[in-house]
Design a protein around this motif. Structure first.
Motif, PDB file in Angstrom:
ATOM      1  N   TRP A  90       2.167  42.781  -5.989  1.00 44.71           N
ATOM      2  CA  TRP A  90       3.384  42.670  -6.271  1.00 44.71           C
ATOM      3  C   TRP A  90       4.068  44.263  -6.714  1.00 44.71           C
ATOM      4  N   GLU A  91       3.445  44.454  -7.956  1.00 44.41           N
ATOM      5  CA  GLU A  91       3.884  45.617  -8.775  1.00 44.41           C
ATOM      6  C   GLU A  91       3.643  46.767  -7.813  1.00 44.41           C
ATOM      7  N   ARG A  92       2.373  46.995  -7.472  1.00 47.60           N
ATOM      8  CA  ARG A  92       2.036  48.386  -6.922  1.00 47.60           C
ATOM      9  C   ARG A  92       2.824  48.466  -5.493  1.00 47.60           C
ATOM     10  N   LEU A  93       2.764  47.407  -4.668  1.00 46.13           N
ATOM     11  CA  LEU A  93       3.401  47.569  -3.110  1.00 46.13           C
ATOM     12  C   LEU A  93       4.950  47.871  -3.492  1.00 46.13           C
ATOM     13  N   SER A  94       5.676  47.157  -4.383  1.00 40.49           N
ATOM     14  CA  SER A  94       7.055  47.332  -4.592  1.00 40.49           C
ATOM     15  C   SER A  94       7.381  48.660  -5.366  1.00 40.49           C
ATOM     16  N   GLY A  97      10.081  50.808  -3.856  1.00 48.58           N
ATOM     17  CA  GLY A  97      10.748  49.848  -3.038  1.00 48.58           C
ATOM     18  C   GLY A  97      11.735  48.915  -3.465  1.00 48.58           C
ATOM     19  N   LYS A  98      11.635  47.554  -2.789  1.00 46.18           N
ATOM     20  CA  LYS A  98      12.670  46.554  -3.362  1.00 46.18           C
ATOM     21  C   LYS A  98      12.046  45.324  -3.761  1.00 46.18           C
ATOM     22  N   LYS A  99      12.094  44.641  -4.801  1.00 45.04           N
ATOM     23  CA  LYS A  99      11.526  43.267  -4.835  1.00 45.04           C
ATOM     24  C   LYS A  99      12.436  42.450  -4.371  1.00 45.04           C
ATOM     25  N   GLY A 100      11.973  41.209  -3.563  1.00 45.87           N
ATOM     26  CA  GLY A 100      12.876  40.277  -2.978  1.00 45.87           C
ATOM     27  C   GLY A 100      12.901  39.101  -3.699  1.00 45.87           C
ATOM     28  N   GLU A 101      13.034  38.018  -2.790  1.00 45.54           N
ATOM     29  CA  GLU A 101      12.724  36.642  -3.237  1.00 45.54           C
ATOM     30  C   GLU A 101      11.533  35.873  -2.378  1.00 45.54           C
ATOM     31  N   CYS A 102      11.157  34.779  -3.096  1.00 50.44           N
ATOM     32  CA  CYS A 102      10.233  33.975  -2.257  1.00 50.44           C
ATOM     33  C   CYS A 102       8.811  34.802  -2.057  1.00 50.44           C
ATOM     34  N   GLY A 103       8.639  35.884  -2.952  1.00 47.80           N
ATOM     35  CA  GLY A 103       7.147  36.525  -2.510  1.00 47.80           C
ATOM     36  C   GLY A 103       7.324  37.769  -1.725  1.00 47.80           C
ATOM     37  N   ARG A 104       8.488  38.085  -1.063  1.00 46.21           N
ATOM     38  CA  ARG A 104       8.724  38.907  -0.224  1.00 46.21           C
ATOM     39  C   ARG A 104       9.226  40.322  -1.013  1.00 46.21           C
ATOM     40  N   LEU A 105       8.767  41.317  -0.515  1.00 43.73           N
ATOM     41  CA  LEU A 105       9.111  42.905  -1.154  1.00 43.73           C
ATOM     42  C   LEU A 105       9.127  43.702  -0.018  1.00 43.73           C
ATOM     43  N   GLU A 106      10.017  44.932  -0.175  1.00 39.82           N
ATOM     44  CA  GLU A 106       9.744  45.926   0.620  1.00 39.82           C
ATOM     45  C   GLU A 106       9.300  46.978   0.052  1.00 39.82           C
ATOM     46  N   ASP A 107       8.341  47.725   0.472  1.00 40.56           N
ATOM     47  CA  ASP A 107       7.874  48.935  -0.072  1.00 40.56           C
ATOM     48  C   ASP A 107       8.501  50.199   0.133  1.00 40.56           C
ATOM     49  N   LYS A 108       8.127  51.318  -0.351  1.00 37.20           N
ATOM     50  CA  LYS A 108       9.093  52.451  -0.252  1.00 37.20           C
ATOM     51  C   LYS A 108       9.239  53.093   0.947  1.00 37.20           C
ATOM     52  N   PHE A 109       8.419  52.626   2.061  1.00 37.53           N
ATOM     53  CA  PHE A 109       8.332  53.235   3.332  1.00 37.53           C
ATOM     54  C   PHE A 109       9.321  52.131   4.236  1.00 37.53           C
ATOM     55  N   GLY A 110       9.671  50.899   3.821  1.00 37.64           N
ATOM     56  CA  GLY A 110      10.698  49.803   4.452  1.00 37.64           C
ATOM     57  C   GLY A 110       9.676  48.839   5.027  1.00 37.64           C
ATOM     58  N   THR A 112       7.990  45.283   5.219  1.00 41.39           N
ATOM     59  CA  THR A 112       8.058  43.967   4.216  1.00 41.39           C
ATOM     60  C   THR A 112       6.722  43.387   4.230  1.00 41.39           C
ATOM     61  N   TRP A 113       6.344  43.145   3.114  1.00 40.91           N
ATOM     62  CA  TRP A 113       5.132  42.337   2.794  1.00 40.91           C
ATOM     63  C   TRP A 113       5.425  40.924   1.888  1.00 40.91           C
ATOM     64  N   GLN A 114       4.708  39.952   2.176  1.00 51.47           N
ATOM     65  CA  GLN A 114       4.896  38.472   1.434  1.00 51.47           C
ATOM     66  C   GLN A 114       3.463  38.558   0.622  1.00 51.47           C
ATOM     67  N   ILE A 115       3.709  38.535  -0.838  1.00 54.49           N
ATOM     68  CA  ILE A 115       2.366  38.191  -1.574  1.00 54.49           C
ATOM     69  C   ILE A 115       2.581  36.826  -2.143  1.00 54.49           C
ATOM     70  N   ALA A 116       1.247  36.217  -1.854  1.00 54.46           N
ATOM     71  CA  ALA A 116       1.430  34.860  -1.987  1.00 54.46           C
ATOM     72  C   ALA A 116       0.149  34.502  -2.473  1.00 54.46           C
ATOM     73  N   PRO A 117      -0.172  33.505  -3.481  1.00 50.32           N
ATOM     74  CA  PRO A 117      -1.311  32.654  -3.857  1.00 50.32           C
ATOM     75  C   PRO A 117      -1.593  31.843  -2.817  1.00 50.32           C
TER      76      PRO A 117
END
Length: 150
Positions: A90-94, A97-110, A112-117
């Motif tokens: 979560w920290e490294r990919l964001s 970029g932008k931290k979002g909701e529900c485990g979603r984030l956008e990295d600095k290249f645009g 989108t990733w979903q980081i989930a257990p």
């Protein structure tokens, strides 16, 4: 060989993006790099595409220019085996970029990733619909997914 491989279209940031991803995901490597012919190269951007692996999954990064951009409608879902792994990714990919909701984030290249257990999918598929619903409600209130709050 993987039958279906995501191809990521970058605005001449493919090399930077690939090295960023390789620094984050274990068991990752560049498989192949192809180059534009000299006549097509612009502003020292000679790399055309890079085939690379992230933790055993094959991707292609393409330097295609500004014609297309990424959308949150497509994302990469990453199964994590611990809260520590969720926190780190979560920290490294964001970063940048932008931290979002529900485990979603956008990295600095645009991208989108979903980081989930892995527990999230188990709980969302619980045979008791009320338990599954409570899990869904809990993630709607989270940015980064926290296992102990599921």
């Amino acid at each position: 060989m993987q039958k279906i491989n995501p191809c990521l279209w970058f605005n001449y940031q493919a090399e930077e993006a690939v090295h960023f991803y390789l620094s984050i995901f274990k068991n990752s490597k560049i498989v192949n790099t192809s180059y534009y012919p000299e006549k097509k190269a612009t502003a020292n951007k000679t790399v055309m595409s890079i085939t690379f692996e992230l933790d055993g999954n094959t991707f292609i990064a393409f330097n295609g220019g500004p014609h297309f951009t990424f959308s949150p409608a497509v994302s990469f879902y990453v199964n994590c085996y611990s809260q520590k792994e969720v926190d780190e990714l979560w920290e490294r990919l964001s970063d940048g970029g932008k931290k979002g909701e529900c485990g979603r984030l956008e990295d600095k290249f645009g991208v989108t990733w979903q980081i989930a257990p892995i527990e999230l999918i188990e709980k969302l598929n619980d045979p008791d619909p009320q338990k599954a619903y409570r899990t869904m409600k809990s993630i709607l209130r989270m940015g980064k997914i926290e296992i102990d709050r599921l």
